[in-house]
Design a protein around this motif. Sequence first.
Motif, PDB file in Angstrom:
ATOM      1  N   MET A 210     -97.286   9.304 147.135  1.00  0.00           N
ATOM      2  CA  MET A 210     -96.312   8.760 147.922  1.00  0.00           C
ATOM      3  C   MET A 210     -95.223   9.902 148.232  1.00  0.00           C
ATOM      4  SD  MET A 210     -95.138   5.377 145.665  1.00  0.00           S
ATOM      5  CE  MET A 210     -94.144   4.967 146.840  1.00  0.00           C
ATOM      6  N   SER A 211     -94.685   9.623 149.405  1.00  0.00           N
ATOM      7  CA  SER A 211     -93.756  10.418 150.275  1.00  0.00           C
ATOM      8  C   SER A 211     -92.387   9.722 150.379  1.00  0.00           C
ATOM      9  CB  SER A 211     -94.339  11.040 151.346  1.00  0.00           C
ATOM     10  OG  SER A 211     -93.729  11.590 152.140  1.00  0.00           O
ATOM     11  N   PRO A 212     -91.337  10.674 150.565  1.00  0.00           N
ATOM     12  CA  PRO A 212     -90.056  10.271 150.467  1.00  0.00           C
ATOM     13  C   PRO A 212     -89.545   9.816 151.816  1.00  0.00           C
ATOM     14  CG  PRO A 212     -89.844  12.346 149.878  1.00  0.00           C
ATOM     15  CD  PRO A 212     -91.353  12.132 150.015  1.00  0.00           C
ATOM     16  N   ARG A 213     -88.459   9.308 152.129  1.00  0.00           N
ATOM     17  CA  ARG A 213     -87.678   8.948 153.438  1.00  0.00           C
ATOM     18  C   ARG A 213     -88.468   8.624 154.643  1.00  0.00           C
ATOM     19  NH1 ARG A 213     -84.791  12.705 150.302  1.00  0.00           N
ATOM     20  NH2 ARG A 213     -86.255  14.403 151.066  1.00  0.00           N
ATOM     21  N   PRO A 214     -88.932   7.528 154.866  1.00  0.00           N
ATOM     22  CA  PRO A 214     -88.654   6.459 153.794  1.00  0.00           C
ATOM     23  C   PRO A 214     -89.654   6.671 152.694  1.00  0.00           C
ATOM     24  CG  PRO A 214     -89.679   5.511 155.790  1.00  0.00           C
ATOM     25  CD  PRO A 214     -89.391   7.041 155.807  1.00  0.00           C
ATOM     26  N   GLY A 215     -89.740   5.976 151.640  1.00  0.00           N
ATOM     27  CA  GLY A 215     -90.904   5.609 150.420  1.00  0.00           C
ATOM     28  C   GLY A 215     -92.115   5.285 151.162  1.00  0.00           C
ATOM     29  N   ARG A 216     -93.139   5.733 151.244  1.00  0.00           N
ATOM     30  CA  ARG A 216     -94.421   5.207 151.712  1.00  0.00           C
ATOM     31  C   ARG A 216     -95.623   5.818 150.876  1.00  0.00           C
ATOM     32  NH1 ARG A 216     -92.416   9.382 154.316  1.00  0.00           N
ATOM     33  NH2 ARG A 216     -93.879  10.804 155.577  1.00  0.00           N
ATOM     34  N   ILE A 217     -96.593   5.145 151.005  1.00  0.00           N
ATOM     35  CA  ILE A 217     -97.817   5.836 150.429  1.00  0.00           C
ATOM     36  C   ILE A 217     -98.550   6.617 151.392  1.00  0.00           C
ATOM     37  CG2 ILE A 217    -100.241   5.063 149.509  1.00  0.00           C
ATOM     38  CD1 ILE A 217     -98.828   2.592 148.531  1.00  0.00           C
ATOM     39  N   ILE A 218     -98.838   7.779 150.987  1.00  0.00           N
ATOM     40  CA  ILE A 218     -99.562   8.697 151.878  1.00  0.00           C
ATOM     41  C   ILE A 218    -101.326   8.778 151.636  1.00  0.00           C
ATOM     42  CG2 ILE A 218     -97.692  10.082 152.873  1.00  0.00           C
ATOM     43  CD1 ILE A 218     -98.443  12.160 150.900  1.00  0.00           C
ATOM     44  N   LYS A 219    -101.567   8.356 150.440  1.00  0.00           N
ATOM     45  CA  LYS A 219    -102.924   8.588 150.139  1.00  0.00           C
ATOM     46  C   LYS A 219    -103.169   7.889 148.627  1.00  0.00           C
ATOM     47  CE  LYS A 219    -107.182  10.451 150.850  1.00  0.00           C
ATOM     48  NZ  LYS A 219    -107.925  10.428 151.955  1.00  0.00           N
ATOM     49  N   ILE A 220    -104.476   7.117 148.828  1.00  0.00           N
ATOM     50  CA  ILE A 220    -104.758   6.713 147.249  1.00  0.00           C
ATOM     51  C   ILE A 220    -105.931   7.364 146.875  1.00  0.00           C
ATOM     52  CG2 ILE A 220    -105.538   4.622 146.006  1.00  0.00           C
ATOM     53  CD1 ILE A 220    -103.554   2.868 147.932  1.00  0.00           C
ATOM     54  N   VAL A 221    -105.989   8.047 145.769  1.00  0.00           N
ATOM     55  CA  VAL A 221    -107.002   8.936 145.492  1.00  0.00           C
ATOM     56  C   VAL A 221    -107.762   8.273 144.305  1.00  0.00           C
ATOM     57  CG1 VAL A 221    -107.926  11.236 144.786  1.00  0.00           C
ATOM     58  CG2 VAL A 221    -105.870  11.240 146.126  1.00  0.00           C
ATOM     59  N   ASP A 222    -108.947   7.941 144.276  1.00  0.00           N
ATOM     60  CA  ASP A 222    -109.842   7.691 143.106  1.00  0.00           C
ATOM     61  C   ASP A 222    -110.217   8.753 142.396  1.00  0.00           C
ATOM     62  OD1 ASP A 222    -109.607   4.677 143.550  1.00  0.00           O
ATOM     63  OD2 ASP A 222    -111.031   4.874 145.287  1.00  0.00           O
ATOM     64  N   VAL A 223    -109.971   8.522 141.187  1.00  0.00           N
ATOM     65  CA  VAL A 223    -110.678   9.634 140.126  1.00  0.00           C
ATOM     66  C   VAL A 223    -111.894   9.557 139.735  1.00  0.00           C
ATOM     67  CG1 VAL A 223    -109.684  11.302 138.475  1.00  0.00           C
ATOM     68  CG2 VAL A 223    -108.062  10.308 139.645  1.00  0.00           C
ATOM     69  N   LYS A 224    -112.825   9.954 140.246  1.00  0.00           N
ATOM     70  CA  LYS A 224    -114.152   9.513 139.668  1.00  0.00           C
ATOM     71  C   LYS A 224    -114.705  10.615 138.476  1.00  0.00           C
ATOM     72  CE  LYS A 224    -115.253   6.773 143.380  1.00  0.00           C
ATOM     73  NZ  LYS A 224    -114.779   7.095 144.553  1.00  0.00           N
ATOM     74  N   LEU A 225    -113.820  10.997 137.472  1.00  0.00           N
ATOM     75  CA  LEU A 225    -114.430  11.597 136.393  1.00  0.00           C
ATOM     76  C   LEU A 225    -114.767  10.744 135.148  1.00  0.00           C
ATOM     77  CD1 LEU A 225    -111.960  14.522 136.912  1.00  0.00           C
ATOM     78  CD2 LEU A 225    -114.188  14.642 137.504  1.00  0.00           C
ATOM     79  N   ALA A 226    -115.630  11.240 134.403  1.00  0.00           N
ATOM     80  CA  ALA A 226    -115.703  10.805 133.168  1.00  0.00           C
ATOM     81  C   ALA A 226    -114.881  11.008 132.146  1.00  0.00           C
ATOM     82  CB  ALA A 226    -117.284  10.861 132.608  1.00  0.00           C
ATOM     83  N   ARG A 227    -114.508   9.896 131.198  1.00  0.00           N
ATOM     84  CA  ARG A 227    -113.312  10.356 130.049  1.00  0.00           C
ATOM     85  C   ARG A 227    -114.307  10.599 128.914  1.00  0.00           C
ATOM     86  NH1 ARG A 227    -110.855   6.015 132.647  1.00  0.00           N
ATOM     87  NH2 ARG A 227    -108.867   6.506 133.624  1.00  0.00           N
ATOM     88  N   PRO A 228    -113.903  11.404 127.875  1.00  0.00           N
ATOM     89  CA  PRO A 228    -112.606  12.097 127.996  1.00  0.00           C
ATOM     90  C   PRO A 228    -112.853  13.412 129.209  1.00  0.00           C
ATOM     91  CG  PRO A 228    -113.945  12.773 125.974  1.00  0.00           C
ATOM     92  CD  PRO A 228    -114.659  11.632 126.707  1.00  0.00           C
ATOM     93  N   ARG A 229    -111.664  13.639 129.881  1.00  0.00           N
ATOM     94  CA  ARG A 229    -111.778  14.641 130.816  1.00  0.00           C
ATOM     95  C   ARG A 229    -111.248  15.942 130.413  1.00  0.00           C
ATOM     96  NH1 ARG A 229    -109.035  10.160 135.170  1.00  0.00           N
ATOM     97  NH2 ARG A 229    -110.794   9.238 135.413  1.00  0.00           N
ATOM     98  N   ALA A 230    -111.953  17.010 130.890  1.00  0.00           N
ATOM     99  CA  ALA A 230    -111.457  18.399 130.412  1.00  0.00           C
ATOM    100  C   ALA A 230    -110.371  19.080 131.410  1.00  0.00           C
ATOM    101  CB  ALA A 230    -112.646  19.240 130.423  1.00  0.00           C
ATOM    102  N   ARG A 231    -109.423  19.148 130.983  1.00  0.00           N
ATOM    103  CA  ARG A 231    -108.168  19.597 131.613  1.00  0.00           C
ATOM    104  C   ARG A 231    -108.494  20.719 132.596  1.00  0.00           C
ATOM    105  NH1 ARG A 231    -103.488  16.894 129.756  1.00  0.00           N
ATOM    106  NH2 ARG A 231    -103.931  15.496 127.894  1.00  0.00           N
ATOM    107  N   SER A 232    -109.547  21.492 132.100  1.00  0.00           N
ATOM    108  CA  SER A 232    -109.478  22.846 133.261  1.00  0.00           C
ATOM    109  C   SER A 232    -110.924  22.989 133.588  1.00  0.00           C
ATOM    110  CB  SER A 232    -109.326  24.014 132.252  1.00  0.00           C
ATOM    111  OG  SER A 232    -110.008  23.878 131.078  1.00  0.00           O
ATOM    112  N   SER A 233    -111.686  21.724 133.777  1.00  0.00           N
ATOM    113  CA  SER A 233    -112.957  21.738 134.363  1.00  0.00           C
ATOM    114  C   SER A 233    -112.916  21.959 135.837  1.00  0.00           C
ATOM    115  CB  SER A 233    -113.862  20.370 134.186  1.00  0.00           C
ATOM    116  OG  SER A 233    -113.325  19.280 134.828  1.00  0.00           O
ATOM    117  N   ASN A 234    -113.972  22.392 136.548  1.00  0.00           N
ATOM    118  CA  ASN A 234    -113.934  22.598 138.095  1.00  0.00           C
ATOM    119  C   ASN A 234    -113.307  21.195 138.833  1.00  0.00           C
ATOM    120  OD1 ASN A 234    -114.311  25.308 138.183  1.00  0.00           O
ATOM    121  ND2 ASN A 234    -116.725  24.945 138.176  1.00  0.00           N
ATOM    122  N   ASP A 235    -114.034  20.226 138.532  1.00  0.00           N
ATOM    123  CA  ASP A 235    -113.896  18.881 139.091  1.00  0.00           C
ATOM    124  C   ASP A 235    -112.309  18.400 139.059  1.00  0.00           C
ATOM    125  OD1 ASP A 235    -116.296  18.739 139.911  1.00  0.00           O
ATOM    126  OD2 ASP A 235    -117.099  17.432 138.362  1.00  0.00           O
TER     127      ASP A 235
END
Lengths: 260, 336
Positions: A210-235
Motif C-alpha cells: 500500500m501507499s499513502p496520501r491517499p491510502g491505496r493498494i499499489i500491488k498485490i504480490v502472491d508469494v509462491k514459496l513452499a513452507r518452511p521458507r528459508a529467510r536467505s534463499s535466492n527466491d
Amino acid sequence: MVEGGISISNIKKTFTNVQNETITALLNINLKIPTGSLTSLIGPSGCGKSTVLRLIAGLNHPDSGTLTLDGKQIEKPGSDRGFMFQQHTLFPWLTIRNNIAFSLKAQNIYKENASRVDEFIDLVGLKGFENYYPHQLSGGMCQRASLARAIVSHPKVLLLDEPFGALDAFTRMNMQDELLRIWKERNMTMIMVTHDVDEAIYVSDQIVVMSPRPGRIIKIVDVKLARPRARSSNDFLLYRSKILRLLNFGGTEIQPEFSI
Amino acid sequence: MADIKGSEVETTGKTAPGFAKSIKISTILPIVAAAGALIVNLGLPDSAEHPIAEHHYFAGALCVLLAFAGIAFITGIFSQKFRTVYQSKAPFYSGIILFLSLCDILTAKTALLPVLYFPSLDRVLGVLIEDFSFICKCLIYSLRLQFVGWLCGAFCGISTGVALGFIPQFKYWTYPLVRILGPIPSTAWFPLVLVSFPTVVSASTFLIALAVWFPTTVLTMNGINNIQNSYFEVAETMGASKTYVIFHVGIPAAMPHMFIGLFNGTCASFITLVTAEMIGAKCGIGWYINWQKEMMAYANVYAGLIVMSLICYCFITLLFYLRDKVLVWQKGVIKW
C-alpha cells in the motif's frame, strides 16, 4: 467447510483530524481474501493499512463501499473476528488465565469450554504462568497470551495489527514460526499488518503493498514459496527486492493497480 | 592441633560480638523509656494545682507498657524473625512513651499548662476506664451512623460515577447538577436537611452519605474517562456486550480512581459525622465531646477524642486493607 473469506470492494474512508481537516485514509480499496489464507498488508506509515484491519474488525465504518465476511455485511465487532493489537492490551487486573478466558466468559460459553483455556495456554507455551498478572511477564509472553486470547473462541478470521512490532528481532522470528504453526493447526484466515518486509514474505500467501496520501493498494504480490521458507534463499531475496522496489518508487514508477 | 584450636577461637570470637550486635541497642530502648517514665511519675510529687487523682491509672499503664517491653525484649533474644520486626519499631514505641511522660510532666507534675483545659493523664485514663460503658454506647451509635451513611454514599457514588462515565444522556442532564451541588460542604445542608427529614438520625445519615457521594462520583467518572480506548475495543472484538464491558472492563479499570474518591469521601464523612452529632444528635461520640466541653469536663473531652481517633484509624485501615485485596494486581505496576 471452513469459513472466513473476506471481500472488500470500493472502500473509501476519511477522517477529520484535530485541526478539522479532512484526511482521506483509504481510497478505492478492492481486495479479496480467500478462506484460510494468510495475507499481509505492508506499506509506510499513514497508508491506511491499520484502518483496513479496523474496518474488517468492525471497529470503524467506511464512508462508502462494502465489506463482507462469507457474503455477510460487516457491521460491528464480533467474536468471529479475533483482533490482536500491537500492544498486548491484556487487562492488567486479570491473571493470564482469566485474560484468555475473557472472550468465553463474555459470550457466556465458559462453563462448557473451560478446558479450552488450558488447551490454548498450552498452545502458546505459557503453561505454568496462568496465574501471573500481565506486568509480571515479558513483552513476548504477553504477546503470546494476547494471541491465545484472540483465538480461544475459534474465530473464523484473525486480524493482527503489527503483532510483533514491539518485540526484539529474535523473539519476533520465534513468534512468526509460532503463528504459522497455529495457522496450520487451526486453519483460519489471517490478515496481518506489518512494517517488516521479511516478516511479510516469510509468513504470507499474498502481500498487499500500500501507499499513502491517499491510502491505496499499489500491488498485490502472491508469494509462491513452499513452507518452511528459508529467510536467505535466492527466491526469498527476489521477493524482498521486488517489494522494496514497490515501496521505494511506488510514487513515481508504479501506477496504482485496482484490479484484484 | 594448634591450627584447629586457633580456628575454634576465631569462630567463637566471631559469634560473640555478632550475637551482641544482632540484639542491637534499639530493642532495649522501650524498656529504658518506660522505666524512666515510671520513675518520673512515681518520684516527682504531683502539683498541688491539680485535683488529687483517686487512682494512679497512668502509673498502672506504664507498668503494663514496661511488662510488654520486657516480654518483647526477651522474645527478641530467642526469635530472629520477631527481632527484625521489633527492631525497626522499637525507637517509635520509645518515642510514644517519652511523649506520654512529657505530657505527664507538663500537666500533673508541674501544671505548666492551664489545669482546666489540660487534665492529668490519670484523669483522662480514668474517664476511659470508668465511663467505658457509656462511651461504648456513644461509639456504637456513631459507628452505626457512619457505616450506614458511608455504605449508601459509596454505593450511590460509584453508581452515579459509572452512569456518568458510560451514558452520555445521563451525563448531559446530571453532570451540571453534580458540579453545582457537589462542592458545597455537606454540613452546610444541615438547616435544610433537618426540616426535610423526619428524624435527626436519618438527616445525619443522609449528610454522611452526601459527603462520601461527591468525591466518589467525580473520581469514578474520571477513572472511567481515563481508560485506554483499546481495552474497550479489544473487549468488543471478543464479543462482549455493552453491559459486560461496563462491569468487566470499565469498573475494574476505574477501581484505582474509585478508591481515591472513597478515601476523600471517608475523610469528609468523619467531619460531617462529628458536626452532625454536635448540632442535632442526643448520643454519639461527637455529641459526647460537645456535651463534656460545655460541662468543662476536659478529661472527658480528651477521652472522647481518643476514641474518635481510634474509630477513624480503624475505618481507614479497613479501607486500606480492602484496597490491597481488590487492587492486588497493581502491585509492581505502580509504586505501592
